[in-house]
Enzyme design. Structure first.
Site, short mmCIF file in Angstrom:
data_model
loop_
_atom_site.label_atom_id
_atom_site.label_comp_id
_atom_site.label_asym_id
_atom_site.label_seq_id
_atom_site.Cartn_x
_atom_site.Cartn_y
_atom_site.Cartn_z
N GLU A 54 0.79 -1.14 -0.07
CA GLU A 54 0.06 0.01 -0.02
C GLU A 54 0.88 1.17 -0.02
O GLU A 54 1.96 1.33 0.92
CB GLU A 54 -0.96 0.13 1.53
CG GLU A 54 -1.89 -0.46 1.47
CD GLU A 54 -2.37 -0.61 3.03
OE1 GLU A 54 -2.34 0.56 3.54
OE2 GLU A 54 -2.94 -1.58 3.49
N ASP A 65 -4.84 8.91 10.85
CA ASP A 65 -3.34 8.66 11.09
C ASP A 65 -2.95 8.95 12.63
O ASP A 65 -3.30 10.20 12.93
CB ASP A 65 -2.78 8.91 10.23
CG ASP A 65 -2.72 8.22 9.23
OD1 ASP A 65 -2.64 6.94 9.05
OD2 ASP A 65 -2.88 8.73 7.64
#
Ligand SMILES: Cc1ncc(COP(=O)(O)O)c(C=O)c1O
Lengths: 276, 458
Positions: A54, A65
């Site tokens: 990814e 995140d």
């Protein structure tokens, strides 16, 4: 419709299954610390046991995140990262390896380039598809059209909080695999894998998903082993980002190798029994 | 139904679209979401969808529950001090071409701004959902203070995320939140202002959603927030409409408000959306001037994108990265805007225009000196806009006092005294207000310290 398109991600996961193990999926943000390092690190992951890669697009507002990835992507942007260069990274890795390369991106950069244009360029670079942490199928009509047109995988996320109806809907909408977030939270290493992950994978399989991969908080071989016992793939992010930060491309290769040790299904790897 | 309209008539037809819409007997009021034309929606991680569903469900039920409405009304009346006044600003009006300017006095609400309206509503919903903790983002600190206040009142734990730059600009409000028992977390990511505070609040929410409600402070974000936050602020417009009818016997010619995320504006606009004779203006932060790139004029210069859960106008670069906004006003320093405003802009029902820092500060001082009211710098953008609107609407008119303009005075300026003192050069080189350091008496030690108590005994 979905079934007529050959999914690169599904093929990569199925190849791992034929070897009697779950797939390993490694994440790195493009352009951290620079584009060539991302390509080199991607190749190093592929050569050390990763089945899918990814590549994240650094984004100004990465709400899913935690601190490690935030710091890396902020630095990449400060160093002049441009979204279109993600296609060079994808091309660089796919040309040198046989892994499936997905792009993980928040949605606005795709909207800005144009969903069709982005998809066209991703397919042209050899990319497998997109993982979309802040795009739910409910809002994805443009992406459905473009991903069908260019034969790209649509990896949507499911969470421990997803209702049975949403699980079914998301499974139906996905192609390649379904990304199960192990825990309610953001990316980042955690001491233990959440117990909610196994139930979520079971529910997602029950909802009809052929391939379910687990990510968030997976950082070592013991986590990988635990998840590989019930999921089709294991996704590692922050730990690899910390590796490239602290030890560069070599450290990424090294960590990938360590992680891949945990991949064997318990039956196929009776020799690697450790803690329960 | 609402969706149909923007797709069919979109931006190009401008004002006519809104007029045609209203003349056709359709209403722009009470738009339920999730979409406002092509804006709004839920561009959110799946992890949060269940919480948004729960919130939507709780809100819809509460809205239809007379007991909830009564509870809210009671708090608005006996806690916030509603209805807020509508005050004619007679001396200020002289500077607006002679148009009569009326101020909707949200500055008089408990905690000093409109923010309390939304916060009380959402805190009641949090209780209904059995949540014990609320989190909030804040720019100017007004929403943080209001959240801390409601949390104290209703016995909820409260954590407020605030950009480190905003903590500096609005230090007084940081102390207020702490006095009210809230924890303030300074956010040092990104631009260290409101958008980054929202990012961190979302990260907290996704982690703690089982016991935590995210008390979003403006009419933006994922559905149901835009429609829900508007609902709690509609009282501003309802009151203002009734008050102006009572005081002048007719509807105003124009209504003005400042636009951060757009909550105070949508609250007052809502009362007048279906009155075609009322022109509506939203004033965005023009910062140092829109031509400098240092501004927060999202609708004026942005383009549609997705941020913080909604599709709406957005300040973004060619790559879709959010551009940092700039404004002297912390509460307007946000690169996004609520989706209903994007829709109202496209159909031409509301005119959105930038007001610079300098224009806002001139209006700030003017209101202080002509009316004895210190406005929030956010609200000063609306005041500056109202001066502009008043002058233009009265131009060439024989009797300018026939023109009536309502300004939403969304907050009071106590929190902005430091910023204003800097702007107007009232500080000495040590950052002290000039003329306040001349005392020759020996300073006393801090209260309660050992030195102090021994002195007291003497
Ligand atoms: C007094 C005041 N007015 C306006 C705003 C801007 O927010 P909104 O556009 O949501 O009303 C703020 C935000 O902090 C504020 O404190």
């Amino acid at each position: 419709m979905s079934e007529q398109i050959t999914s690169k991600s599904a093929a990569a996961i199925d190849r791992a299954h034929r070897e009697g193990r779950a797939a390993l999926i490694g994440y790195l943000p493009a352009g951290y610390p620079d584009l060539q390092s991302t390509i080199d690190a991607g190749i190093a992951m592929a050569r050390n046991g990763a089945d899918l890669i990814e590549i994240g697009i650094p984004y100004s507002d990465p709400v899913m995140d935690g601190p490690v990835i935030q710091a890396a992507t902020t630095e990449a942007i400060a160093n002049g990262f441009r979204v279109a260069s993600v296609f060079d990274v994808v091309r660089g890795i796919t040309e040198a390896t046989d892994v499936a390369v997905l792009v993980m991106t928040y949605w606005n950069p795709v909207v800005r380039m144009g969903v069709d244009e982005f998809s066209r360029r991703l397919a042209e670079a050899g990319g497998a598809g997109l993982i979309t942490p802040d795009l739910i199928p409910d809002e994805a009509s443009e992406w459905f059209a473009a991903s069908d047109k260019y034969g790209l995988d649509r990896v949507f996320l499911v969470a421990p909080s997803s209702s049975p109806e949403r699980l079914a809907m998301t499974v139906e909408a996905s192609r390649g695999f379904v990304y199960a977030v192990s825990i309610m939270g953001v990316t980042g290493a955690r001491a233990a894998v959440s117990s909610s992950a196994e139930q979520l994978v079971a529910n997602t399989h029950a909802a009809g998903a052929k391939r379910v991969c687990v990510g968030l908080g997976v950082s070592n071989a013991s986590h990988v082993r635990e998840i590989a016992s019930y999921a089709d793939g294991v996704i590692v992010g922050s730990a690899l980002v910390a590796a490239i930060r602290d030890g560069g491309v070599d450290a990424v290769g090294q960590l990938t190798k360590e992680l891949s040790v945990g991949l064997q299904k318990p039956a196929a790897a009776a020799t690697t029994q450790e803690e329960a | 139904m609402v969706r149909l309209m923007v797709d069919a008539q979109a931006a190009s037809t401008g004002e006519n679209a809104a007029e045609a819409f209203l003349q056709g007997g359709a209403s722009l009021r009470h738009a339920p979401g999730p979409y406002f034309g092509s804006y709004g929606g839920r561009w959110m991680p799946e992890s949060l969808i269940a919480a948004l569903d729960e919130l939507e469900d709780t809100f819809e039920k509460a809205k239809a529950d007379p007991e909830f409405i009564a509870q809210l009304h009671e708090l608005n009346k006996n806690y916030s001090g509603r209805p807020s006044l509508l005050t004619e600003a007679k001396r200020f009006s002289e500077h607006a071409g002679g148009a009569r300017i009326f101020l909707k006095r949200e500055d008089l609400n408990h905690t000093g701004s409109h923010k309390i309206n939304n916060v009380l509503g959402q805190a009641l919903l949090a209780k209904r959902m059995g949540k014990t903790r609320v989190i909030a983002e804040t720019g100017a600190g007004q929403h943080g203070v209001a959240s801390a206040t409601a949390a104290a009142l209703l016995g909820l734990e409260c954590v407020v995320y605030m950009g480190a730059e905003d903590c500096r600009r609005q230090a007084l409000n940081v102390a207020r939140m702490q006095l009210l028992g809230a924890t303030v977390i300074p956010v040092t990511n990104g631009s260290q202002t409101l958008k980054d505070a929202i990012n961190d609040a979302l990260r907290d929410w996704v982690t703690n959603v089982h016991d935590t409600h995210y008390l979003l402070g403006t009419a933006a974000g994922a559905h149901p927030f835009p429609a829900m936050v508007r609902f709690f602020h509609e009282v501003i417009g309802e009151e203002a409409r009734a008050q102006i009818l009572e005081q002048t016997g007719r509807l105003p010619d124009a209504v003005c408000a400042c636009i951060g995320g757009g909550s105070n504006a949508i609250g007052i606009f809502h009362g007048f959306l279906d009155d075609p004779s009322v022109k509506i203006f939203g004033f965005e932060a023009g910062g140092e001037g829109v031509e400098t790139g240092r501004h927060a004029a999202t609708i004026t210069l942005g383009r549609p994108g997705v941020l913080h859960g909604a599709r709406s106008y957005l300040m973004q670069d060619e790559d879709g990265q959010t551009i940092e906004s700039h404004s002297i006003s912390a509460g307007l320093d946000y690169p996004g805007v609520g989706p209903e405003h994007s829709y109202l802009a496209d159909i031409g029902r509301v005119s959105y225009q930038p007001v610079t820092d300098a224009e806002a500060m001139d209006a700030f001082r003017l209101l202080c000196r002509t009316e004895g009211i210190i406005p929030a710098i956010e609200s000063s953008h609306a005041l500056a806009g109202a001066l502009r609107v008043g002058r233009s609407l009265t131009e060439g008119k024989e009797n300018p006092a026939d023109t009536i303009v309502i300004v939403n005075l969304s907050g009071r300026g106590d929190k902005d005294v430091q910023t204003a003192a800097e702007w107007f050069d009232m500080l000495d080189e040590n950052g002290q207000v000039k003329g306040t350091t001349l005392s020759t008496r020996k300073p006393k030690g801090p209260q309660g310290s050992a030195a102090d108590s021994s002195e007291v005994q003497k």
